[in-house]
Design an enzyme around this catalytic site. Structure first.
Site, mmCIF file in Angstrom:
data_model
loop_
_atom_site.group_PDB
_atom_site.id
_atom_site.type_symbol
_atom_site.label_atom_id
_atom_site.label_comp_id
_atom_site.label_asym_id
_atom_site.label_seq_id
_atom_site.Cartn_x
_atom_site.Cartn_y
_atom_site.Cartn_z
ATOM 1 N N ALA A 123 0.895 -1.177 0.111
ATOM 2 C CA ALA A 123 0.022 0.143 0.052
ATOM 3 C C ALA A 123 0.912 1.416 -0.128
ATOM 4 O O ALA A 123 0.445 2.293 -0.547
ATOM 5 C CB ALA A 123 -0.972 0.055 1.222
ATOM 6 N N CYS A 152 4.043 1.180 12.382
ATOM 7 C CA CYS A 152 5.321 1.857 11.311
ATOM 8 C C CYS A 152 6.032 2.797 12.107
ATOM 9 O O CYS A 152 7.126 3.215 11.937
ATOM 10 C CB CYS A 152 4.710 2.515 10.090
ATOM 11 S SG CYS A 152 3.377 1.533 9.327
HETATM 12 C C1 LIG Z 1 -0.270 -0.810 6.588
HETATM 13 C C2 LIG Z 1 -0.911 0.338 5.712
HETATM 14 C C3 LIG Z 1 0.053 1.139 4.825
HETATM 15 C C4 LIG Z 1 1.354 0.749 4.479
HETATM 16 O O1 LIG Z 1 0.989 -0.723 3.742
HETATM 17 P P1 LIG Z 1 2.132 -1.663 3.084
HETATM 18 O O2 LIG Z 1 1.605 -2.686 2.209
HETATM 19 O O3 LIG Z 1 2.813 -2.131 4.609
HETATM 20 O O4 LIG Z 1 3.120 -0.615 2.530
HETATM 21 C C5 LIG Z 1 -0.617 2.323 4.384
HETATM 22 N N1 LIG Z 1 -1.714 2.602 4.714
HETATM 23 C C6 LIG Z 1 -2.483 2.262 5.808
HETATM 24 C C7 LIG Z 1 -3.891 2.656 6.247
HETATM 25 C C8 LIG Z 1 -2.132 0.964 6.250
HETATM 26 O O5 LIG Z 1 -2.702 0.492 7.463
#
Ligand SMILES: *Cc1c(COP(=O)(O)O)cnc(C)c1O
Length: 367
Positions: free
Chosen positions: A51, A306
């Site tokens: 994401a 994160c």
């Molecule tokens: C986990 C998350 C991301 C990041 O996704 P990744 O696949 O780990 O890069 C971005 N936005 C939201 C809302 C998330 O929960």
């Protein structure tokens, strides 16, 4: 996923032999499953590494594509860093970003969205559900506003897809970020939905180097990742209503047990318009770090996973107006597909014991 690491090792982009075709079949199967889970067509799904990359591609890609039409983007204060940081990057490049406030439950008002639209607005980016507090934005209402003004609408749905019904047509969204590992798929793979009709969304790639994924995201595809992502979506889409009901009951049990055992506990986020599996609580008169250490046998976090290494209070809780001491003493519980009632009771008791002990011994009294 396993065969695609070894026996079926073909490159999905190799069109000249059967080894490539078998890999491509696996990727296309995954693509179809993802598309059908969100009411899209296969060709509207572009695989990415997750994401974070999908958000970057949507935001930077639209901004570069439409730089001549306008240089204004609308987002909100509670977005994930993977949306806010590309927006700040655009700011450095001379774009203007409106960061909308949220109410005390973490929701943007559709009225505020509409009022912030200018002639040069090219994109609205608002998440479907928040990763820290679980709050849903009124996405369908904002989708209508975006459509009325002819502005592209991106939503980071990493938290929502696989947990609540999601349909790109009903919600009126043009770009959607998805992450496989948030719905029990493999880590390191995700997707961006890019609407192909009314309107047909165009965007600039952010990575260059080949024609893969219709040029939107060149590079050899993660074949096992795409296969596993598709399977995960297929499983998640099976009986989402039953699953949410079960998880909601577990959340109520956790929330009720903790609040019956402890005074001065506050719920962060919306009481009902939130993800079933999210519970975010703040505890008065305790220190956050000590609290986390006190229940270290439970995999909870303060703020987002994160940024949990940083000592800054969560930017999401700040945006809700939660005072700093309470934002520091917040815990996010995530309840999932495999969580049991016994684990809920364990987590509740661990929390109650730790908070009581800290309140008895802590010099930190008034919040
Ligand atoms: C986990 C998350 C991301 C990041 O996704 P990744 O696949 O780990 O890069 C971005 N936005 C939201 C809302 C998330 O929960």
């Amino acid at each position: 996923m396993l065969p695609y690491f070894s026996e079926v090792f073909g490159n999905a982009a190799s069109k000249s032999h059967s080894f490539g075709w078998r890999a491509e079949e696996a990727v296309d199967h995954g693509r179809r499953k993802i598309a059908s889970a969100i009411g899209a067509q296969s060709k509207e799904i572009v695989f990415t590494s997750g994401a974070t990359e999908s958000n970057n591609l949507a935001i930077l890609g639209v901004a570069r594509m439409f730089a001549e039409k306008g240089q204004h983007v609308i987002t909100a204060a509670t977005e994930h860093k993977a949306v806010l940081d590309p927006c700040h990057e655009l700011e450095r490049l001379g774009y203007r970003i409106t960061i909308l406030p949220v109410d005390r439950f973490g929701r943007v008002s559709p009225d505020d969205v509409e009022k912030s639209i200018e002639p040069g607005t090219i994109l609205i980016s608002l998440m479907t559900a928040n990763n820290e507090i679980g709050t849903f934005h009124p996405i369908a209402d904002i989708g209508k506003i975006a459509k009325k003004h002819g502005i592209l609408f991106h939503t980071d749905a990493a938290q929502a897809i696989g947990k609540t019904p999601f349909d790109v047509g009903k919600l009126g969204v043009d770009l959607v970020s998805i992450s496989a590992h948030k719905l029990y798929g493999p880590k390191g793979v995700g997707a961006l939905y890019i609407r192909s009709r009314s309107p047909r969304v165009r965007l600039h790639p952010v990575v260059f180097g080949g024609g893969h994924e219709r040029g939107f995201r060149p590079g050899t595809l993660n074949v096992p990742g795409a296969a596993g992502f598709g399977k995960a979506v297929e499983i998640a889409a099976k009986d989402p209503a039953d699953e949410s009901k079960r998880i909601l009951l577990l959340r109520s049990r956790l929330h009720d047990t903790i609040t019956q055992g402890l005074p001065d506990v506050h719920l962060n986020g919306h009481p009902t318009e939130r993800l079933p599996g999210n519970l975010n609580l703040s505890f008065e008169r305790v220190e956050g770090e000590a609290l986390l250490m006190g229940i270290k046998d439970v995999a909870v976090s303060s703020g987002s996973a994160c940024t949990s290494a940083s000592l800054e209070p969560s930017h999401v809780l700040r945006a809700l107006g939660v005072p700093d001491p309470l934002a520091h003493a917040s815990i996010r519980y995530g309840i999932g597909r495999f969580t049991t009632e016994a684990e809920i009771d364990f987590a509740a008791q661990a929390t109650i014991t730790a908070v009581r002990r800290l309140r008895e011994t802590s010099p930190l009294l008034d919040s």
